[in-house]
Design an enzyme around this catalytic site. Structure first.
Site, mmCIF file in Angstrom:
data_model
loop_
_atom_site.group_PDB
_atom_site.id
_atom_site.type_symbol
_atom_site.label_atom_id
_atom_site.label_comp_id
_atom_site.label_asym_id
_atom_site.label_seq_id
_atom_site.Cartn_x
_atom_site.Cartn_y
_atom_site.Cartn_z
ATOM 1 N N SER A 68 0.699 -1.249 0.427
ATOM 2 C CA SER A 68 0.175 -0.095 0.093
ATOM 3 C C SER A 68 1.086 1.505 0.365
ATOM 4 C CB SER A 68 -0.979 0.517 1.245
ATOM 5 O OG SER A 68 -2.041 -1.014 1.715
ATOM 6 N N GLN A 69 0.546 2.616 -0.515
ATOM 7 C CA GLN A 69 0.719 3.553 -0.608
ATOM 8 C C GLN A 69 1.286 3.609 1.071
ATOM 9 O OE1 GLN A 69 -2.136 6.201 -1.104
ATOM 10 N NE2 GLN A 69 -1.171 8.234 -1.539
#
Ligand code: SAH
Length: 225
Positions: A68-69
């Protein structure tokens, strides 16, 4: 490229991530920011994406999955209010980056992944980094943590789902302690809502944080395979 030059590049990229992408967007919890500063994201990304290790977006980690970011990792962690006595269940180990973040804040982390390949490579990285308060399992996390290996209390103080679910899986709600929090992306389409649930006297209080885009949680209480 010499090691020191690489390290300087990662340090610079990490400083930018902390300032612009995390503090600049409302990540204020000092413990979360400290953990984000400590965990070397470059250890978790594939070699071909090393130069983007601290970029403001998700990256492929193999098996069609993503890390994930950074902002979303920090946001989900911040929303869980993890104390040093918390036992945390994570569904979707992936590359183990979020797992390592949780391990810095919690007493113990229990993490489930459906792909053995991803779990094994995450276990290797966490081993190299000296993370010792994490238990791994390879199974369908939509069914919760295996009953025979539950912590003494029989439930978890915090639960994080790192893949999209159509509805919050019932087995996870059962394994959440009263007074506990769960965070995860919920929705049927390509985009979901990031939802935080608090369990109070067996009732759920839900709050929507923002729109997000996650890979699907495939399993009995997730999406069909
Ligand atoms: N937290 C991870 C994010 C990985 S993406 C990271 O930092 O890398 C979501 C992960 O959930 C993927 O690795 C995917 O394989 C896993 N997943 C999907 N369905 C699952 C299920 N039913 N049980 C366990 N893991 C699942």
């Amino acid at each position: 490229m010499p090691g020191q030059e690489n390290k300087d590049k990662f340090d610079k990229a990490k400083a930018r991530m902390l300032k612009r992408d995390l503090k600049g967007r409302g990540i204020t919890d000092e413990r979360v920011l400290k953990a984000m500063a400590e965990v070397p994201r470059e250890e978790f990304v594939l070699e071909s994406y090393l130069s983007q290790a601290y970029a403001d977006g998700p990256l492929p980690i193999g098996m069609g999955q993503t890390i994930s970011q950074p902002y979303i990792v920090a946001l989900m962690t911040q929303e869980l209010w993890i104390g040093p006595d918390c036992e945390v269940l994570e569904i979707g180990t992936g590359c183990g980056y979020q797992t390592t973040m949780l391990s810095k804040l919690a007493k113990k982390v229990y993490t489930v992944e459906r792909f053995a390949e991803l779990s094994e490579s995450a276990q290797a990285v966490l081993g190299r980094l000296g993370v010792s308060n994490v238990e791994f399992d390879v199974s369908d996390g939509s069914c919760g943590w295996p009953e025979s290996r539950l912590p003494k209390s029989g439930c978890f103080d915090r639960i994080m789902i790192t893949a999209a679910v159509p509805l919050i899986p019932k087995p996870l709600l059962r394994q959440l302690a009263n007074g506990g929090f769960l965070v995860g992306p919920v929705g049927y389409g390509g985009a979901q809502e990031l939802v935080v649930c608090e369990k109070r006297r067996d009732k759920l209080i839900e709050r929507v944080i923002c729109d997000v885009r996650f890979v699907k949680l495939l399993g009995k209480h997730g999406f069909e395979q």
